[in-house]
Each structure stands twice: as C-alpha cells, then as structure tokens.
Write a protein that holds these residues in place. Sequence first.
Motif, mmCIF file in Angstrom:
data_model
loop_
_atom_site.group_PDB
_atom_site.id
_atom_site.type_symbol
_atom_site.label_atom_id
_atom_site.label_comp_id
_atom_site.label_asym_id
_atom_site.label_seq_id
_atom_site.Cartn_x
_atom_site.Cartn_y
_atom_site.Cartn_z
ATOM 1 N N ALA A 63 0.861 -1.184 0.000
ATOM 2 C CA ALA A 63 0.000 0.000 0.000
ATOM 3 C C ALA A 63 0.893 1.227 0.000
ATOM 4 C CB ALA A 63 -0.922 0.008 1.216
ATOM 5 N N GLY A 64 0.404 2.303 -0.594
ATOM 6 C CA GLY A 64 1.191 3.524 -0.635
ATOM 7 C C GLY A 64 0.449 4.641 -1.336
ATOM 8 N N TYR A 65 1.216 5.654 -1.778
ATOM 9 C CA TYR A 65 0.683 6.808 -2.498
ATOM 10 C C TYR A 65 0.986 6.705 -3.984
ATOM 11 C CZ TYR A 65 -0.082 9.702 1.708
ATOM 12 O OH TYR A 65 -0.525 10.226 2.899
ATOM 13 N N VAL A 66 0.051 7.165 -4.808
ATOM 14 C CA VAL A 66 0.312 7.344 -6.230
ATOM 15 C C VAL A 66 1.144 8.610 -6.399
ATOM 16 C CG1 VAL A 66 -0.714 7.825 -8.487
ATOM 17 C CG2 VAL A 66 -1.811 6.181 -6.937
ATOM 18 N N VAL A 67 2.296 8.492 -7.048
ATOM 19 C CA VAL A 67 3.156 9.658 -7.239
ATOM 20 C C VAL A 67 3.337 10.040 -8.708
ATOM 21 C CG1 VAL A 67 4.403 9.424 -5.075
ATOM 22 C CG2 VAL A 67 5.228 8.206 -7.070
ATOM 23 N N ALA A 68 2.968 9.176 -9.622
ATOM 24 C CA ALA A 68 2.993 9.515 -11.044
ATOM 25 C C ALA A 68 2.111 8.520 -11.785
ATOM 26 C CB ALA A 68 4.412 9.488 -11.599
ATOM 27 N N VAL A 69 1.540 8.968 -12.903
ATOM 28 C CA VAL A 69 0.653 8.099 -13.684
ATOM 29 C C VAL A 69 1.006 8.211 -15.156
ATOM 30 C CG1 VAL A 69 -1.236 8.273 -12.023
ATOM 31 C CG2 VAL A 69 -1.124 9.886 -13.921
ATOM 32 N N GLY A 70 0.751 7.127 -15.889
ATOM 33 C CA GLY A 70 0.907 7.154 -17.333
ATOM 34 C C GLY A 70 -0.218 7.945 -17.977
ATOM 35 N N PRO A 71 -0.086 8.326 -19.240
ATOM 36 C CA PRO A 71 -1.068 9.202 -19.901
ATOM 37 C C PRO A 71 -2.461 8.619 -20.064
ATOM 38 C CG PRO A 71 0.584 8.400 -21.462
ATOM 39 C CD PRO A 71 1.079 8.046 -20.107
ATOM 40 N N ASN A 72 -2.605 7.292 -20.034
ATOM 41 C CA ASN A 72 -3.928 6.689 -20.229
ATOM 42 C C ASN A 72 -4.632 6.315 -18.925
ATOM 43 O OD1 ASN A 72 -3.441 6.892 -22.957
ATOM 44 N ND2 ASN A 72 -2.945 4.729 -23.246
ATOM 45 N N VAL A 73 -4.013 6.611 -17.789
ATOM 46 C CA VAL A 73 -4.565 6.190 -16.497
ATOM 47 C C VAL A 73 -5.741 7.079 -16.116
ATOM 48 C CG1 VAL A 73 -4.085 6.032 -14.018
ATOM 49 C CG2 VAL A 73 -2.413 5.187 -15.680
ATOM 50 N N THR A 74 -6.850 6.447 -15.723
ATOM 51 C CA THR A 74 -8.054 7.196 -15.347
ATOM 52 C C THR A 74 -8.615 6.803 -13.978
ATOM 53 O OG1 THR A 74 -9.485 5.577 -16.465
ATOM 54 C CG2 THR A 74 -8.746 7.476 -17.766
ATOM 55 N N LYS A 75 -8.216 5.655 -13.455
ATOM 56 C CA LYS A 75 -8.841 5.153 -12.235
ATOM 57 C C LYS A 75 -8.243 5.743 -10.963
ATOM 58 C CE LYS A 75 -10.649 0.792 -13.998
ATOM 59 N NZ LYS A 75 -12.042 1.194 -13.774
ATOM 60 N N VAL A 76 -7.006 6.201 -11.018
ATOM 61 C CA VAL A 76 -6.382 6.826 -9.860
ATOM 62 C C VAL A 76 -5.659 8.081 -10.311
ATOM 63 C CG1 VAL A 76 -6.110 4.724 -8.497
ATOM 64 C CG2 VAL A 76 -4.307 5.398 -10.118
ATOM 65 N N LYS A 77 -5.342 8.953 -9.340
ATOM 66 C CA LYS A 77 -4.626 10.190 -9.644
ATOM 67 C C LYS A 77 -3.507 10.377 -8.630
ATOM 68 C CE LYS A 77 -7.749 13.167 -6.971
ATOM 69 N NZ LYS A 77 -8.411 12.045 -6.307
ATOM 70 N N ILE A 78 -2.616 11.296 -8.931
ATOM 71 C CA ILE A 78 -1.504 11.579 -8.032
ATOM 72 C C ILE A 78 -2.035 11.986 -6.655
ATOM 73 C CG2 ILE A 78 0.420 13.162 -7.605
ATOM 74 C CD1 ILE A 78 0.850 13.223 -10.645
ATOM 75 N N GLY A 79 -1.476 11.386 -5.615
ATOM 76 C CA GLY A 79 -1.883 11.677 -4.245
ATOM 77 C C GLY A 79 -2.847 10.675 -3.654
ATOM 78 N N ASP A 80 -3.443 9.815 -4.487
ATOM 79 C CA ASP A 80 -4.387 8.811 -3.972
ATOM 80 C C ASP A 80 -3.661 7.789 -3.099
ATOM 81 O OD1 ASP A 80 -6.603 9.899 -5.159
ATOM 82 O OD2 ASP A 80 -6.695 8.450 -6.815
ATOM 83 N N LYS A 81 -4.326 7.381 -2.027
ATOM 84 C CA LYS A 81 -3.845 6.267 -1.216
ATOM 85 C C LYS A 81 -4.402 4.982 -1.817
ATOM 86 C CE LYS A 81 -3.507 6.640 3.233
ATOM 87 N NZ LYS A 81 -3.799 6.753 4.696
ATOM 88 N N VAL A 82 -3.535 3.999 -2.072
ATOM 89 C CA VAL A 82 -3.983 2.790 -2.760
ATOM 90 C C VAL A 82 -3.455 1.538 -2.079
ATOM 91 C CG1 VAL A 82 -4.208 3.890 -5.022
ATOM 92 C CG2 VAL A 82 -2.003 2.888 -4.362
ATOM 93 N N ALA A 83 -4.256 0.479 -2.175
ATOM 94 C CA ALA A 83 -3.795 -0.881 -1.899
ATOM 95 C C ALA A 83 -3.564 -1.538 -3.243
ATOM 96 C CB ALA A 83 -4.832 -1.652 -1.093
ATOM 97 N N LEU A 84 -2.621 -2.472 -3.291
ATOM 98 C CA LEU A 84 -2.230 -3.076 -4.555
ATOM 99 C C LEU A 84 -2.762 -4.503 -4.680
ATOM 100 C CD1 LEU A 84 1.473 -1.842 -4.744
ATOM 101 C CD2 LEU A 84 -0.575 -0.793 -5.728
ATOM 102 N N SER A 85 -3.248 -4.822 -5.870
ATOM 103 C CA SER A 85 -3.726 -6.170 -6.187
ATOM 104 C C SER A 85 -2.766 -6.819 -7.164
ATOM 105 C CB SER A 85 -5.127 -6.106 -6.807
ATOM 106 O OG SER A 85 -5.461 -7.348 -7.407
ATOM 107 N N TRP A 86 -2.380 -8.069 -6.880
ATOM 108 C CA TRP A 86 -1.459 -8.784 -7.759
ATOM 109 C C TRP A 86 -2.185 -9.507 -8.891
ATOM 110 C CZ3 TRP A 86 -2.827 -13.864 -7.560
ATOM 111 C CH2 TRP A 86 -3.440 -14.322 -6.381
ATOM 112 N N ALA A 87 -3.494 -9.319 -8.992
ATOM 113 C CA ALA A 87 -4.260 -10.013 -10.037
ATOM 114 C C ALA A 87 -5.101 -9.020 -10.840
ATOM 115 C CB ALA A 87 -5.150 -11.086 -9.417
ATOM 116 N N PRO A 88 -4.445 -8.129 -11.619
ATOM 117 C CA PRO A 88 -5.230 -7.240 -12.483
ATOM 118 C C PRO A 88 -5.919 -8.047 -13.577
ATOM 119 C CG PRO A 88 -2.920 -7.113 -13.055
ATOM 120 C CD PRO A 88 -3.001 -7.961 -11.810
ATOM 121 N N TYR A 89 -6.975 -7.491 -14.122
ATOM 122 C CA TYR A 89 -7.753 -8.225 -15.125
ATOM 123 C C TYR A 89 -7.929 -7.355 -16.364
ATOM 124 C CZ TYR A 89 -11.297 -5.388 -12.772
ATOM 125 O OH TYR A 89 -11.988 -4.350 -12.208
#
Length: 387
Positions: A63-89
């Motif tokens: 878990a941590g903070y989003v600090v940078a995103v690629g140009p196509n990312v829409t689900k999270v933004k810089i500064g969001d607190k996130v938990a990570l899933s090892w099984a993206p779909y």
Amino acid sequence: MKMKAAVMTGVGKPLEIQEVELALPKANEVLVKVEATGVCHSDLNALDDESTPKPTILGHEGAGYVVAVGPNVTKVKIGDKVALSWAPYCGTCEFCVTGSVHLCDTAFGPMFEGTLLDGTSRISREGKMIYHNSLLSTFAEYTVVPELSCVKLPDEMPFAQASLIGCGVATGYGAAVHAAKVTPGSTVAVFGIGGVGVNAIQGARIAGASKIIACDMKAANLEIARKFGATHTVNVAEKDAEEALKELTGGYGVHYSIDCSGHTKATESAWKGTRKGGTVVVVGAFNPALALQLPAGGFHRLGKVLKGSFYGDTQPYRDFPVIAQLYLDGKFLLDELVLNRIQLDDINKALDSFHDCSCINVGRTVVEFSAQGQKELIETSDGAIVV
C-alpha cells in the motif's frame, strides 16, 4: 529514479539490499511510493522456487501513495492512497465480461515471466534488467504497477493494515462472502487457521453465520481464531473432524466448509463434515502430486457442491474498499494481523521466521518505509511532483 530494494539474487539466498533504477510508468501504469508491505509465506515460496526469474524484487502485499501516472490512467490520480492487487484483469475476456474477473488469466503469462503486462521490466541495476514479481515487487521504496493493480482507499486507512488487504485478507473474506456465499444463521467450518483462514472466519461472521467452527492442528491458532469470530474450535490432531462437525450441528454437518489448508486430507474431512446440499470451498493450493479422494457411493444423492476458489472470488475494486470501510467502522480486525513492524534492512529476519514452527503465523510482519502520512518529493522527466 534511484531507490532501495531487497533483491533476490539466487534460490534460497538472503535478499540483498541494493540501490536500483526504476523507470517511469508507461501509458497504463502507475508509479507508487510504497509505504508498507506485508511479508507473506508466498514470498518465501518464490525465494525457494527454481522457476522464479532472477534477479527479482519480491513482494506482493503493498500500500502507498500514487506519485505519477501514465497518460492513459483514469482510475487513480496523483496523491491517492492505494492498496495493490497482484491479479489485475483485462476487462474484455469471456470471464471478465461475465463478472468473473478473478478467473481472468491475462496477467499470468507476464507474471510468470517476471515482467509487467507489456512483457518488459521497469527495474534495472547498472544497465542490467531486474525482474518484477507478481506484477508488484513491493519490497522496494517505489514500484511501477498496472493501473488495474491500484485500488483507491479512504485517506483514513493506515498503510500497514491496508497493505494486507490485497492478498490473504481479501482471499479469506471473499472465500466466505463470495465463493461460499455464507447466509445469515448458517453454520460454517474453516480448515487451516492461518492468514487466510482467520479472514474466512471474519467473512463468515460479517455474513451472519450463527456458528463458526475453526479446525486446525495448532492449539495456539485455535485460540486466536476465537478473537476473529470463531464460536467453536476443533483440534483435528485430537479429534475426528467429521464427527466433531456433526456433533456441533445436530448430526447434519455444517452448511459451508472453507478449506484454507492446502492439504487434500483436510478437504476430504471438510467434505464429510458438510451436510447434504452444503458447499465446500477450497482456497488452499494443493501439492499436485497428491490425490483428492471423495466417497463415490451415493455421491449424486448428496447435492453437495465442491468448489475451488482463486483469490476468494475477489473483485478488488468491489471488495478492497468494502474491507477497508469495515475496518474503519470497527467491524473487521486488521490491527491484530500486524504482528511486527520492521524496516527493509531487516526483511531477511521476517523470511527466516517462517522456518520457526513456534512463531505465530496468523498475521504478517510488515515492512514500513516512512512515517505515516509523510509527503514525498520525487523528480521525474516532467519536473518535481509533490504528494
């Protein structure tokens, strides 16, 4: 950018703390500052596995903070607190479009190859590639992950507890709530009271089960199970599980059994101790060399369901925030699962502890990287980003 990471350099060898290079995220990727990561027995399994690509950075509960995103990312933004899933779909295959995202296998080719979804790595040292592990590699100060591995959580959620949601917690909870579909007033047996089993107990409790029976060979684990919601315990080293479950349910057997043990004998006991019309969910991974043997006589008359469940039938975007809110509301125990807090330099001590049979295994040692809530300044090619 440069960062510190614990690198696996050989099978069974201690992880080496190294300074490595991490590239910026590509179009559908996210750069996360890792604040906390759990040390799971699966990490030890990977360390001892000849097939694990090397060198690699292990770790899959983070878990941590989003600090940078690629140009196509829409689900999270810089500064969001996130938990990570090892099984993206992928969202588009036959399983995803019918709602079974936990059965999507898009990620597994790259995962086994030690890359991200595009088949390449973002990590290197002195110009040489370092592999990813489980698409996450959280035994590092930062990580680049697929966008669909990032699930936004409430700002109030503490990092250590948040880091555990992405693996054993969600698997156990989902096994009860989604795979078994435990109903209010029902009876449930949980076999294997470890990091997944106690959360299956919690899931059964939250689903409204009236009787939750913890089954294990370790007396200490059975005692801990009561803290998480078990109403009864059975030490299967001392008593036949089938007989015990029937005694506790008026001779019928339980409505649901959830086997988190990974042992075929436990599944066989769970099957026999489950009533007609009941459901047995298997979460633990079997040794493929073993055989599962169920009674054939009258099988068709029992009306039972035997179901394998991967990741507890979890849908991360649905379940992670629910578990986090249950925790914040005081209805889901996570503090009790944080057994120890260490720095990255001590990570080999956590891995070594798995070899000590006397150590409590109902929970995790958590690696913490910085003080709670600390903001970071990182430099990218586009300039400084403050979060």
